[in-house]
Design an enzyme around this catalytic site. Structure first.
Site, short mmCIF file in Angstrom:
data_model
loop_
_atom_site.label_atom_id
_atom_site.label_comp_id
_atom_site.label_asym_id
_atom_site.label_seq_id
_atom_site.Cartn_x
_atom_site.Cartn_y
_atom_site.Cartn_z
N HIS A 1 52.83 22.35 14.24
CA HIS A 1 52.14 21.22 14.88
C HIS A 1 50.84 20.94 14.14
CE1 HIS A 1 49.26 19.65 18.09
NE2 HIS A 1 50.12 18.67 17.90
N SER A 2 50.58 19.69 13.83
CA SER A 2 49.33 19.25 13.21
C SER A 2 49.09 20.01 11.90
CB SER A 2 48.18 19.42 14.20
OG SER A 2 46.98 18.88 13.71
N MET A 3 47.94 20.65 11.77
CA MET A 3 47.64 21.38 10.55
C MET A 3 48.56 22.59 10.37
SD MET A 3 45.36 19.81 8.84
CE MET A 3 44.95 21.07 7.65
N LEU B 1 55.20 18.34 13.45
CA LEU B 1 54.86 17.36 14.47
C LEU B 1 53.43 16.90 14.25
CD1 LEU B 1 56.26 19.35 17.55
CD2 LEU B 1 57.52 17.85 15.99
#
Length: 1173
Positions: free
Chosen positions: A315-317, A342
């Site tokens: 997720h994200s980073m 994501l």
């Protein structure tokens, strides 16, 4: 006693600082205040004689290294002029001429000196005004900038906002910490932790039985964020898959979700933290795979191969950390082959405040591009890796969804980018956190993961090509060009028998329309549509739309669609080899047999569109509406068949509709070439004729930029006597990335897209000439009326799109304005000796330098732009100045969008001056906020340090206080300041990052500015005003650099909070902070910067001009460099301060930085001179 100018070459080395007896401005001369108490004649006469009898200075050939606030001879910084008969008091000889009058009374002398100074100030500097003054041009420009900024912010939260459609998810989580993963396995065990997720009520123990999946949280994320997806995966397997024999044969097993506690590390701002996490996760994967070899923990079938890879969900980073793992030295080969991310910013870092994270992005992106550029699979270490990036869309205000694009990193055979609004049954945008818990989305994620696993393989997943096919099936609409149709790949499974004299065959070119299901005869009925032969004059396409769910072969549904060919049954054959026999011949003696394939596997799910529907999704508390089923085939895909059979299997009359037809490509597809300028001026109108096909597609190649928003108006669909089967359904879509949005019951549609975005690298494959925004219209063809459609650019809505794409500009672009303002201040100061205020300098710059700079940058963006959104064809109708720039190079320049405003489309030339005007307004606001803050602190300091009323006080003390304005700056001893500086630099080199020292420097500079403001307010003189304006401008410059340093400081403080005391491997270079520290320490002594009269004064202008250019051209992509450039300016100012004058380059002047004797404000000599015996 003579005052000395800080910039005059005639200044002596030991000239003391003396306060003026008047306030040195015409406004002060007009005050109705009583004159200051006079000095005794004997004291004044003694001072005059000492001044006349002082021996000449040995340094008259050079500028004095002693910086005094008192401008020489009341010149207030003006250029020194020789005495003339017309103005005999214009030189220091005025004091000797007035000497005889001193014995007669010093009141007369004071009056004459006051008149002389006021006269000279009025004549020399008529524009002198306080720092709060603002010119009309500055006021108008700043107000315009503020209005534009407010409009952008207001538009970003009120216009072109995607509706929220996520339903809440529920789970019963528990987490088992794996304590054995300790310091024997990784050096980060004391900082990070590894957990195994267990769903209560389903997973009763901590035994691992399935396939490993590792969840990586993002920036400041929690390991508990895995729970929605992991809970859905556990529930789906427990309720459905474990009872499926077909699933077990296909290698489906439960998913073991592992998750990592990073203590909410901040990875978006710090590259070293990102590398630490990647190193830790590689060791974690090694440990996870070893768990499946331990019989105490694993309960897998011993006949199954041991796992060799782990599925990654980031997720994200966390998605960036996942990609970084593959380039780390401790990466175990082939331990990762599937990465699902994501809302991960793959294309570029969210902010460029840290040089290391910019370098990491460049390294990993170059590695991935180089790997996929290899001709042979054996040379590609990522050949078996698939990367799917899922973006939340317009509701994600944390990371721009444009940055989630992987088209510049991987080919479409190994990955793609898709938006959640595209995914069937999801059909909604979602914010940065909702993408983890959105109920309808987590169901799709869980089912797609179960479709790619295969426990019979050591990799635990299917081969790459099959994984990509599964991901495209679950995440794409099925109408994309890359979507694979399964009908041509299947064998016939249904034998359909019809009576020979059937009247159910639809004539060639006719449309099948069923307004309800269930024949009156109480039996199933087939409707046959002949398939046109491949050699038809026009390209044909088959489309079918229904509100019913299409049944699989042999199912018990109400509607089934088959592609059939005549099956000549030989004597003695009974139709062996067909799984399903469907006999609709009744009692007829003659019959026709057809070998058919079911089309259910190729069905496209569309949101239902009725008068009562508002959104393509339904939320909690709303009634669920069954979606539409849609089939779409090109004739070439079904050319081997002769009929399309629509089987109505409803026994009783059932509400529902079916529309099926073959349409010509020329009627269903249109391409409108219109420039953005024409679209902006006049809009675009077109008409869907009454004799239209059910599906009409309009492609507009010029609409590719994500900076523009549009309004689409669709006219009323009049159906006359017959009730409409459905209301208009609109889909907007892009070819790359895969972004589709659906609009049900469409009337007024707001259109925004994530196409060609600023600062995003170009894709690996060049976009085609026709690759623009497209619209698909599903309209009821039974309504015999035309529909008017109008498309216009939403100007106010487009302003809001600038916020997400250009918000990082405010970390760099304002430095262009500040650097030019400071440059003008130094130029005027070196010429006249007057350091004008920030606001006055800004007003001067707005008359020439800033407009010229913005014009030059605009021309630069036009000259380097391609004039189009794509590299192959013009999209906006504009042209580049030099077409040959990219025409001769076949290699893709992935850095071509790093400069200026990040786009090469000449249509957006106005963005440079627009951003410039907004930054002027922001700089003005910050300037006055800083003024207000220093004024407030100065007033608070005055209240705290008040003098009690009962303290005795006499006139001599008042006179002495007025004669010594330097009491505001009483510096500490040189030794103490040198020790303080040395200790701070030592801490920077060993433990604390230099960003912490920079924050301290900003606070010290703020205190210096407050003291300077208090002194300039209490004792109004040109010298005090000069110094206050100088330190204030330096403070403003440092404040604009502060946001670049704060994120690293936050990371360091966070590490301290989690008891991670290991120093950073970066950010300890003392040269990155030493000039700031020395400059700030120098200014605390009250030293004014010397004037530079030689040609070296141009070096100051060049340095500040270079900062302004860099801030505008490279500031967004490489913002971290701005600190080093401003640091270079600070070093130059320290050099000027240390030598007293750059006209003489004596290193001995460096000691003056910490020497306070006779040179600084508040020296002991000055104080002793002011005492009475």
């Amino acid at each position: 006693m003579r005052g000395r100018s800080s910039g005059s070459s005639e200044d002596g080395d030991l000239s003391p600082v003396e306060a003026p007896n008047v306030n040195s401005t015409k406004a002060n001369a007009a005050d109705n205040r009583s004159p200051a108490p006079s000095q005794s004649p004997s004291k004044l006469d003694r001072r005059l004689r000492s001044a006349d009898q002082r021996p000449p200075s040995s340094a008259r050939s050079r500028r004095s290294s002693n910086i005094n606030w008192k401008i020489a001879d009341g010149r207030n910084g003006s250029i020194a002029t020789p005495p003339s008969p017309a103005n005999p008091l214009s030189s220091h000889h005025a004091l000797s001429l007035l000497g005889p009058l001193a014995n007669g009374g010093d009141n007369l002398l004071d009056e004459k000196m006051e008149k002389v100074q006021d006269t000279k100030l009025a004549g020399r500097r008529p524009r002198l005004r306080g720092p709060w003054g603002i010119g009309l041009l500055t006021l108008v420009t700043s107000l315009l900038g503020i209005v534009l900024m407010v409009s952008v912010l207001n538009s970003s939260v009120t216009r072109q906002i995607d509706p929220k459609g996520c339903r809440m998810s529920y789970m019963r989580p528990s987490y088992a910490r794996l304590n054995d993963f300790d310091t024997e396995h990784t050096r980060f065990a004391s900082k990070y932790s590894l957990y195994l997720y267990r769903e209560q009520g389903i997973d009763d123990d901590t035994k691992i039985r399935g396939i490993p999946v590792l969840f990586i949280p993002g920036n400041a994320g929690s390991y508990k964020q895995v729970r929605p997806i992991a809970a859905e995966a556990a529930s789906y397997f427990h309720d459905v898959l474990q009872h499926s024999e077909d699933g077990a044969k296909a290698g489906v097993r439960s998913l073991d979700f592992f998750t990592v506690d990073f203590n909410e590390d901040i990875t978006a701002f710090h590259g070293q933290t990102l590398l630490d996490q990647a190193e830790y996760l590689n060791e974690a994967i090694r440990y996870i795979l070893s768990l499946y070899l331990d019989p105490r923990i694993s309960e897998r079938d011993p006949d199954l191969p041991d796992p060799t890879s782990v599925i990654i969900l980031g997720h994200s980073m966390g998605g960036i950390v996942a990609r970084t793992m593959l380039i780390m030295p401790n990466y175990q080969s082939n331990s990762i082959n599937t990465i699902l991310t994501l809302s991960a910013p793959h294309a570029r870092p969210p902010v460029s405040f840290d040089g290391q994270i910019v370098k990491i992005y460049r390294d990993i992106n170059d590695y991935w591009r180089h790997a996929y550029s290899q001709q042979w699979a054996n040379n590609n270490p990522l050949w078996h890796v698939t990367l799917v990036s899922i973006a939340g869309g317009g509701l994600d205000t944390v990371v721009p969804s444009d940055y989630a694009s992987v088209e510049s990193l991987v080919p479409d055979t190994h990955g793609f980018t898709v938006f959640t609004s595209t995914i069937p049954t999801v059909w909604t945008s979602m914010d940065h956190q909702a993408i983890l818990w959105c109920d309808q989305f987590r169901k799709v994620i869980a089912r797609s993961l179960y479709d790619i696993v295969d426990v019979s393989r050591a990799t635990q997943t299917k081969p790459r090509a099959e994984r990509m096919r599964v991901f495209k099936k679950w995440f794409l609409t099925g109408m994309e060009a890359v979507a694979e149709k399964t009908v041509p790949l299947k064998e016939p499974s249904t034998l359909l028998t019809l009576e020979d004299n059937s009247d159910s065959i639809i004539a060639q070119g006719e449309r099948l329309v069923l307004r309800k299901l269930g024949p009156s005869g109480g039996k199933a009925r087939a409707h046959l549509l002949p398939i046109p032969p491949p050699g038809s004059p026009d390209v044909k396409r088959f489309t079918l739309l229904t509100d019913q769910t299409l049944d699989n072969a042999g199912g018990n549904g109400k509607l089934e669609v088959l592609f059939c060919s005549v099956f000549p049954l030989q004597p003695g054959q009974a139709g062996m080899g067909f799984a399903v026999h469907m006999d609709l011949s009744g009692e007829s003696t003659g019959s026709t047999r057809l070998a058919c394939k079911s089309a259910a596997s190729d069905v496209v799910t569309l949101p239902a569109s009725y008068r009562s529907t508002r959104h393509p999704f339904f939320i909690d508390g709303e009634r669920e509406t069954a979606p539409f089923s849609y089939l779409q085939y090109e004739v070439d895909d079904i050319a081997e068949h002769q009929f399309v059979a629509v089987i109505d299997k409803a026994i009783n009359p059932t509400p529902g509709f079916v529309i099926a037809e073959f349409s010509d490509h020329s009627q269903s597809h249109r391409t409108r070439h219109i420039s953005l300028r024409r679209l902006l001026a006049f809009g675009m109108k077109f008409r869907l004729p009454s004799s239209r096909p059910m599906v009409t597609e309009i492609k507009i190649p010029s609409l590719q930029s994500s900076l523009l928003a549009y309004n689409l108006e669709i006219g009323n669909q009049a159906c006359g006597g017959d009730a409409e089967l459905f209301t208009p359904l609109v889909r907007q879509y892009l070819v790359e990335p895969y972004e589709s949005k659906f609009f049900v019951n469409a009337r007024q549609v707001t259109v925004s897209l994530h196409g060609v975005a600023p600062y995003v690298p170009p894709p690996l494959t060049r976009r085609g000439a026709e690759d623009g925004l497209s619209f698909q219209f599903w309209t009821d063809p039974t309504c015999d009326s035309s529909i008017q459609v109008k498309l216009t650019i939403d100007v106010m809505g487009s302003l809001g799109k600038l916020y997400m794409r250009y918000r990082t500009v405010f970390a760099a672009f304002p430095l262009l304005v500040v650097a030019l303002v400071l440059r003008k201040q130094f130029r005027i100061y070196d010429t006249t000796g007057v350091f004008i205020s920030f606001s006055e300098s800004l007003d001067t710059c707005l008359r020439q330098s800033i407009p010229l700079m913005l014009a030059a940058l605009t021309f630069l963006s036009l000259s380097t732009g391609s004039g189009s959104n794509s590299s192959s064809a013009p999209a906006s109708g504009s042209a580049s100045f030099w077409h040959w720039r990219n025409a001769t190079s076949s290699a893709i320049d992935f850095d071509q969008n790093d400069l200026l405003i990040g786009t090469q489309d000449a249509f957006f030339w106005f963005l440079t001056p627009l951003i410039g005007v907004i930054c002027i307004g922001v700089c003005t606001v910050l300037n006055y906020l800083t003024l207000a803050l220093t004024q407030l602190l100065s007033s608070a300091f005055s209240l705290v340090s008040f003098r009690p009323g009962w303290t005795p006080r006499n006139n001599n003390e008042d006179s002495r206080r007025k004669a010594t304005p330097t009491s505001g700056f009483l510096p500490t001893s040189p030794r103490r300041r040198m020790i303080t500086t040395a200790i701070l630099l030592f801490l920077v080199s060993t433990f604390i990052p230099y960003q912490f020292a920079y924050l301290v420097a900003c606070l010290v500079q703020l205190a210096t500015t407050v003291r300077a403001q208090r002194l300039a307010s209490d004792l109004r003189s040109a010298a005090n005003s000069n110094f206050y304006n100088y330190v204030h401008s330096i403070l403003v410059l440092m404040l604009w650099v502060l946001p670049i340093n704060l994120p690293i400081l936050v990371v360091w403080i966070h590490n301290l909070a989690v008891h991670w005391l290991t120093p950073f491997s970066s950010h300890h270079n003392v040269l990155s902070i030493m000039p700031f520290i020395v400059l700030v320490e120098t200014l605390t002594t009250g030293k004014m910067v010397p004037r530079v009269n030689s040609r070296l004064r141009h070096l100051t202008s060049v340095l500040l001009f270079g900062i302004s250019i860099y801030a505008a051209v490279y500031g967004v992509s490489y913002a971290y460099m701005l600190h080093y450039l401003v640091n270079l300016v600070a070093a130059w100012l320290v050099l000027i301060h240390s030598t007293g004058s750059v006209d003489s380059w004596s290193l001995s002047g460096l000691s003056n930085l910490y020497d306070v004797k006779g040179n600084n404000v508040g020296s002991s000599a000055d104080l002793k001179r002011g005492k009475e015996p």
